[in-house]
Motif scaffolding. Structure first.
Motif, PDB file in Angstrom:
ATOM      1  N   ARG A   1      -5.755  -6.510  18.803  1.00 31.80           N
ATOM      2  CA  ARG A   1      -6.494  -5.968  19.953  1.00 31.80           C
ATOM      3  C   ARG A   1      -7.723  -5.190  19.497  1.00 31.80           C
ATOM      4  O   ARG A   1      -8.799  -5.322  20.082  1.00 31.80           O
ATOM      5  CB  ARG A   1      -5.580  -5.074  20.797  1.00 31.80           C
ATOM      6  CG  ARG A   1      -6.212  -4.605  22.093  1.00 31.80           C
ATOM      7  CD  ARG A   1      -5.165  -4.200  23.096  1.00 31.80           C
ATOM      8  NE  ARG A   1      -4.441  -3.002  22.713  1.00 31.80           N
ATOM      9  CZ  ARG A   1      -4.832  -1.768  23.030  1.00 31.80           C
ATOM     10  NH1 ARG A   1      -5.941  -1.590  23.728  1.00 31.80           N
ATOM     11  NH2 ARG A   1      -4.129  -0.729  22.678  1.00 31.80           N
TER      12      ARG A   1
ATOM     13  N   ASP B   1       1.304   0.744  18.864  1.00 33.85           N
ATOM     14  CA  ASP B   1      -0.001   0.849  18.195  1.00 33.85           C
ATOM     15  C   ASP B   1       0.115   1.599  16.861  1.00 33.85           C
ATOM     16  O   ASP B   1      -0.726   2.438  16.523  1.00 33.85           O
ATOM     17  CB  ASP B   1      -1.031   1.559  19.082  1.00 33.85           C
ATOM     18  CG  ASP B   1      -1.383   0.752  20.323  1.00 33.85           C
ATOM     19  OD1 ASP B   1      -1.554  -0.472  20.191  1.00 33.85           O
ATOM     20  OD2 ASP B   1      -1.463   1.347  21.410  1.00 33.85           O
TER      21      ASP B   1
ATOM     22  N   ALA C   1       2.923  -3.514  17.588  1.00 33.52           N
ATOM     23  CA  ALA C   1       1.931  -3.684  18.654  1.00 33.52           C
ATOM     24  C   ALA C   1       2.264  -2.867  19.900  1.00 33.52           C
ATOM     25  O   ALA C   1       1.360  -2.444  20.625  1.00 33.52           O
ATOM     26  CB  ALA C   1       1.808  -5.166  19.013  1.00 33.52           C
TER      27      ALA C   1
ATOM     28  N   ASP D   1      -4.004  -5.379  13.573  1.00 32.40           N
ATOM     29  CA  ASP D   1      -3.997  -5.055  14.996  1.00 32.40           C
ATOM     30  C   ASP D   1      -5.000  -5.985  15.676  1.00 32.40           C
ATOM     31  O   ASP D   1      -6.211  -5.767  15.595  1.00 32.40           O
ATOM     32  CB  ASP D   1      -4.394  -3.589  15.181  1.00 32.40           C
ATOM     33  CG  ASP D   1      -4.558  -3.192  16.649  1.00 32.40           C
ATOM     34  OD1 ASP D   1      -4.407  -4.051  17.534  1.00 32.40           O
ATOM     35  OD2 ASP D   1      -4.857  -2.000  16.897  1.00 32.40           O
TER      36      ASP D   1
END
Length: 308
Positions: A112, A162, A159, A110
């Motif tokens: 982010r 999440d 993505a 991930d």
């Protein structure tokens, strides 16, 4: 058939048993990073020049390589030392190693949250060692260890939602972990075929493509877990790649040595391309106009291009 063999790249000879494992492509350079398990290294080659460039050594029994173009990082799962490796693309990288669970294999990321998932296959002699390690890159440490009901296989990150998806061999299922609460299993998706193995995801249709040891390709709705399609494969599969540009799915089958190709709009088989016995791992170029197949018997990468 949609794939045509155009050439090979010679890679370093095997120093021990083990061959190649999972691979990924760095989009900016086009360079391919492949886990050379037999050599405790990641080999890097240029498919345009058809040349091996260098190897990243000292990655004990490396099982996989994952590239994040967003974060400009390469991750490796170092099964022989229970670590993941983290380094920047390019020659002579400085490798940072972070301890994870027992025998890491599948990787997902991930960008982010800078959160790495390491799916650990465990050790039958060590009770409760099948786990998922959630690694906080900024802290340089494992944030959580999640026990799972069986040996892990491959993993992907969604993505848009999440969510991480991780295949479990037995009982055959997909474990779902929410990146916003990465210390527990959010839910599971049953897979109606033995040995969930290779996994990929289509974000546009929210479908999971799960290749199983039983020789079946199961397509599931990621939200409901509903089985959408069940297709036969030419053998026991491993690596799966969804090609969004061409709307195709490739499934590597080590024995007899082939790549099965499917049209993901209809899930109709487009046939199989012969490779080499034991060739169970591949890499998809960023253009989507081909496939790189790793040949353990001849320690080469075969370059296939799309025929149309």
């Amino acid at each position: 058939m949609t794939l045509t063999l155009t050439g090979y790249v010679d890679l370093p000879a095997h120093e021990a048993t083990g061959g190649f494992d999972h691979a990924a492509v760095h989009a900016a350079s086009g360079h391919v990073y492949v886990a050379h398990t037999a050599n405790n290294a990641v080999d890097v080659f240029d498919p345009v020049a058809r040349k091996h460039l260098y190897s990243v050594p000292d990655l004990a029994t490396v099982a996989g390589a994952l590239v994040s173009d967003e974060s400009r990082l390469v991750f490796t799962s170092n099964r022989g030392e229970n670590t993941i490796g983290v380094f920047a693309p390019g020659p002579d990288p400085k490798v940072t190693k972070i301890a994870v669970g027992v025998r890491p294999n599948g990787l997902a990321y991930d960008p982010r949250r800078r959160l790495v998932l390491a799916a650990n296959v465990g050790d039958p002699a060590v009770p409760r060692s099948c786990t998922i390690s959630m690694v906080d890159l900024d802290a340089g440490a494992t944030r959580a260890s999640i026990e799972v009901p069986g040996r892990t296989r491959w993993a992907v990150f969604d993505a848009d939602a999440d969510l991480f998806y991780v295949n479990i061999m037995h009982p055959s299922q997909i474990v779902v972990i929410d990146a916003r609460a990465p210390d527990r299993i959010d839910r599971t998706i049953a897979v109606p075929a033995d040995g969930a193995h290779g996994l990929d995801f289509d974000p546009a249709t929210r479908r999971l493509f799960c290749a199983c040891d039983a020789g079946r390709l199961i397509t599931l709705d990621a939200g409901s877990g509903k089985v959408l399609n069940d297709s036969r494969l030419s053998g026991v599969p491993d690596v799966v790649w969804f090609n969004a540009r061409r709307q195709e799915l490739t499934v590597a089958v080590g024995h007899p040595g082939a790549v099965d190709v499917f049209d993901t709009r209809s899930m109709a088989s487009l046939g199989a391309v012969a490779t080499e016995k034991g060739a169970h791992t591949t890499a998809l170029p960023p253009s989507g106009d081909g496939l790189y197949v790793f040949l353990p018997a001849t320690h080469r990468a075969a370059i296939f291009r799309s025929a149309s």
